[in-house]
Write a protein that holds these residues in place. Structure first.
Motif, PDB file in Angstrom:
ATOM      1  N   ALA A  17      11.144 -31.871 -22.975  1.00  0.00           N
ATOM      2  CA  ALA A  17      12.075 -31.902 -21.837  1.00  0.00           C
ATOM      3  C   ALA A  17      11.532 -32.773 -20.714  1.00  0.00           C
ATOM      4  O   ALA A  17      12.269 -33.156 -19.811  1.00  0.00           O
ATOM      5  CB  ALA A  17      12.315 -30.482 -21.318  1.00  0.00           C
ATOM      6  N   GLU A  18      10.248 -33.095 -20.766  1.00  0.00           N
ATOM      7  CA  GLU A  18       9.638 -33.831 -19.658  1.00  0.00           C
ATOM      8  C   GLU A  18       9.210 -35.247 -20.007  1.00  0.00           C
ATOM      9  O   GLU A  18       8.981 -36.059 -19.113  1.00  0.00           O
ATOM     10  CB  GLU A  18       8.432 -33.037 -19.115  1.00  0.00           C
ATOM     11  N   SER A 269      17.306 -12.592  -8.396  1.00  0.00           N
ATOM     12  CA  SER A 269      17.774 -13.184  -7.140  1.00  0.00           C
ATOM     13  C   SER A 269      16.979 -14.466  -6.872  1.00  0.00           C
ATOM     14  O   SER A 269      15.883 -14.654  -7.423  1.00  0.00           O
ATOM     15  CB  SER A 269      17.542 -12.202  -5.993  1.00  0.00           C
ATOM     16  N   PRO A 270      17.506 -15.336  -6.011  1.00  0.00           N
ATOM     17  CA  PRO A 270      16.739 -16.541  -5.659  1.00  0.00           C
ATOM     18  C   PRO A 270      15.342 -16.192  -5.118  1.00  0.00           C
ATOM     19  O   PRO A 270      14.380 -16.895  -5.420  1.00  0.00           O
ATOM     20  CB  PRO A 270      17.610 -17.206  -4.586  1.00  0.00           C
ATOM     21  N   ARG A 271      15.238 -15.106  -4.372  1.00  0.00           N
ATOM     22  CA  ARG A 271      13.924 -14.734  -3.852  1.00  0.00           C
ATOM     23  C   ARG A 271      12.965 -14.374  -4.988  1.00  0.00           C
ATOM     24  O   ARG A 271      11.792 -14.773  -4.996  1.00  0.00           O
ATOM     25  CB  ARG A 271      14.032 -13.537  -2.892  1.00  0.00           C
ATOM     26  N   GLU A 272      13.463 -13.648  -5.962  1.00  0.00           N
ATOM     27  CA  GLU A 272      12.608 -13.268  -7.096  1.00  0.00           C
ATOM     28  C   GLU A 272      12.161 -14.508  -7.879  1.00  0.00           C
ATOM     29  O   GLU A 272      10.995 -14.611  -8.282  1.00  0.00           O
ATOM     30  CB  GLU A 272      13.356 -12.302  -8.018  1.00  0.00           C
ATOM     31  N   ILE A 273      13.083 -15.425  -8.073  1.00  0.00           N
ATOM     32  CA  ILE A 273      12.732 -16.643  -8.817  1.00  0.00           C
ATOM     33  C   ILE A 273      11.672 -17.433  -8.050  1.00  0.00           C
ATOM     34  O   ILE A 273      10.673 -17.892  -8.627  1.00  0.00           O
ATOM     35  CB  ILE A 273      14.004 -17.496  -9.076  1.00  0.00           C
ATOM     36  N   ALA A 274      11.878 -17.559  -6.764  1.00  0.00           N
ATOM     37  CA  ALA A 274      10.907 -18.308  -5.947  1.00  0.00           C
ATOM     38  C   ALA A 274       9.538 -17.627  -5.978  1.00  0.00           C
ATOM     39  O   ALA A 274       8.493 -18.288  -6.063  1.00  0.00           O
ATOM     40  CB  ALA A 274      11.408 -18.422  -4.509  1.00  0.00           C
ATOM     41  N   ASP A 299      18.659 -17.784 -17.889  1.00  0.00           N
ATOM     42  CA  ASP A 299      18.935 -19.086 -17.258  1.00  0.00           C
ATOM     43  C   ASP A 299      17.711 -19.998 -17.384  1.00  0.00           C
ATOM     44  O   ASP A 299      16.947 -20.175 -16.436  1.00  0.00           O
ATOM     45  CB  ASP A 299      19.298 -18.865 -15.787  1.00  0.00           C
ATOM     46  N   GLU A 300      17.563 -20.599 -18.547  1.00  0.00           N
ATOM     47  CA  GLU A 300      16.372 -21.424 -18.814  1.00  0.00           C
ATOM     48  C   GLU A 300      16.274 -22.584 -17.835  1.00  0.00           C
ATOM     49  O   GLU A 300      15.234 -22.808 -17.218  1.00  0.00           O
ATOM     50  CB  GLU A 300      16.411 -21.931 -20.262  1.00  0.00           C
ATOM     51  N   ALA A 305      13.900 -25.415 -13.305  1.00  0.00           N
ATOM     52  CA  ALA A 305      14.082 -26.221 -12.080  1.00  0.00           C
ATOM     53  C   ALA A 305      13.332 -25.591 -10.907  1.00  0.00           C
ATOM     54  O   ALA A 305      12.843 -26.304 -10.021  1.00  0.00           O
ATOM     55  CB  ALA A 305      15.565 -26.358 -11.769  1.00  0.00           C
ATOM     56  N   ALA A 306      13.235 -24.261 -10.927  1.00  0.00           N
ATOM     57  CA  ALA A 306      12.528 -23.577  -9.832  1.00  0.00           C
ATOM     58  C   ALA A 306      11.014 -23.579 -10.038  1.00  0.00           C
ATOM     59  O   ALA A 306      10.269 -23.133  -9.159  1.00  0.00           O
ATOM     60  CB  ALA A 306      13.040 -22.139  -9.718  1.00  0.00           C
TER      61      ALA A 306
END
Ligand code: GUN
Ligand code: ZN
Length: 431
Positions: A17-18, A269-274, A299-300, A305-306
């Motif tokens: 992927a990279e 949540s976005p906070r958890e992902i961050a 959500d791979e 992306a995060a």
């Protein structure tokens, strides 16, 4: 003694992927192995030597063995249990079955059967949950040691919200885990994982005990479950009303970091992902389980992306197959429903080097780098009549891999090498 394994050899050294130059491919290739390690990889013509024993697997593919970073050893007889979602499934089927692992004879028989299944399906390393009984992990480690397998495992810590037969206490779970660490950690290829089952079945005192173990043994893996199912999340947050979110519970007890493996990690949540990205905490995608238990869609791309590192795993017995090929098949479908495409090169990278990176073990397993352990799988894309028919119309390596990913299972695994030794019984011998 050296052995040369000949075949169509594939190994990844980067993430497809990279980069476009992520793998090495030898159409008539060979892997030279000695004392359980890879000595050299290349074209057969360059590596063949008089006097070196040779095993010829052409026209099959030879690649690093699969790595399964989330599986439940005491659920070998839970797999395929009907009609429930996570919390009912645990109480109706799973906890009663895990209670049977109090019996050392049962645990020993299941340990052999479990490892036979892993090897039959081409999986050479797993990170496994045991039952609450330390004897279950003793049985599994003893069986893995006899096969020289690189196995990670831990006894589940669970001191509430389950039948008494599968509960311990904060103190007992600390003491039992500590003793298991002393007996097994670093013995041969074995590693211990601190294993609080999930926040629902652990009191704050027990999570604190898990955190204490993690602080005392910072090199150990930690494995648990996170945000698999909506009812689970609601219940969890009721049990820990002071927590900002589910991840925060583990954070507050010192259980996040690059050695921490969070099974499922779906409804974040976005906070958890961050916070997962910030701490290096791993997300482990379990597609067959998530579809079977109706849990949700991972959500791979969003996690990538995060900056969150993900692994991909079977989660047997919530998962429905020991096969990492079938796991990649279901992952392809989960990601389709998310509008994401899992390319076959990325899929095979994920199940090998990618999972090794998720486990922080890429210096030992998951690649064909000289010096790493000779854990290999040999794959036949013509293993069944239906596969052979489809194979008539493939022209590229990516098409061959995708055929294996979508239609393959243990029948496509011709051989599995563990530390350089063929370990898969022939179908006739296996009965
Ligand atoms: N959450 C807590 N325990 C389990 C388990 O055994 N399987 C799955 N899929 N999720 C869990
Ligand atoms: Zn699990």
């Amino acid at each position: 003694m050296q052995t040369l394994i000949r075949g169509r050899v594939l190994g990844f050294h980067a993430d497809p992927a990279e980069t476009t130059t992520s793998y090495a491919w030898h159409e008539d290739g060979a892997i030279l192995i000695e004392d359980g390690r890879i000595v050299a990889v290349g074209d057969h013509a360059d590596l063949a030597r008089a006097g070196v024993a040779e095993i010829d697997h052409r026209p099959c593919l030879v690649m690093p063995g699969f790595i399964d970073p989330h599986i439940h050893f005491p659920q070998v007889q839970v797999i395929a249990s009907w009609g429930a979602q996570l919390l009912d499934w645990l109480t109706t089927y799973t906890f009663p079955e895990e209670a049977r692992f109090a019996d050392p004879d049962h645990a020993a028989r299941m340990a052999e059967a479990f490892l036979d299944q892993l090897i039959a399906h081409g999986t050479t390393t797993a990170c496994a949950f045991g039952s609450v009984h330390p004897g279950s992990v003793d049985a599994l480690f003893a069986a893995a040691a006899a096969r020289d397998m690189a196995l990670i495992a831990g006894k589940v810590m669970m001191d509430r919200n389950a039948i008494p037969a599968v509960q311990d206490s904060a103190r007992q779970s600390y003491d039992d885990s500590k003793a298991l660490i002393g007996r097994w950690q670093g013995s041969g290829r074995l590693r211990y994982a601190i294993t609080p089952r999930f926040a629902i079945t652990s009191t704050p005192e027990q999570l604190a005990a898990a955190g204490a173990l993690a602080a005392e043994h910072p090199d150990l893996h930690i494995q648990t479950h996170l945000s698999e199912n909506r009812d689970e999340i609601d219940y969890t947050l009721r049990l820990y009303p002071q927590a900002r979110d589910y991840l925060d519970i583990y954070d507050a007890h010192g259980l996040l970091g690059p050695n921490s493996l969070m099974g499922h990690a779906i409804h974040l949540s976005p906070r958890e992902i961050a916070r997962m990205a910030e701490t290096g905490t791993r997300a482990i995608h379990c597609p067959t389980s998530n579809l079977f238990l109706g849990s949700g869609l991972f959500d791979e791309a969003g996690l990538r992306a995060a900056g969150v590192v993900s692994g991909v795993a079977t989660d047997v017995g919530g998962g429905t197959s020991y096969s990492m090929l079938q796991t990649l098949n279901e992952s392809y479908k989960v990601l389709q429903l998310r509008g994401q495409n899992l390319h076959p090169l990325a899929a095979f990278h994920w199940a090998t080097r990618g999972n090794a990176i998720a486990l922080g073990m890429q210096d030992r397993i998951g690649t064909l780098a000289p010096g790493s352990d000779a854990d290999l799988v040999v794959l036949d894309c013509r293993a069944t009549p239906a596969m052979a028919l489809r194979a008539e119309r493939i022209g590229t390596l990516a098409e061959e891999l995708f055929l294996l990913q979508i239609m393959g299972d243990d029948r496509a695994v011709v051989q599995t090498y563990v530390a350089g030794r063929p370990a898969k019984a022939s179908p006739a011998a296996a009965g």
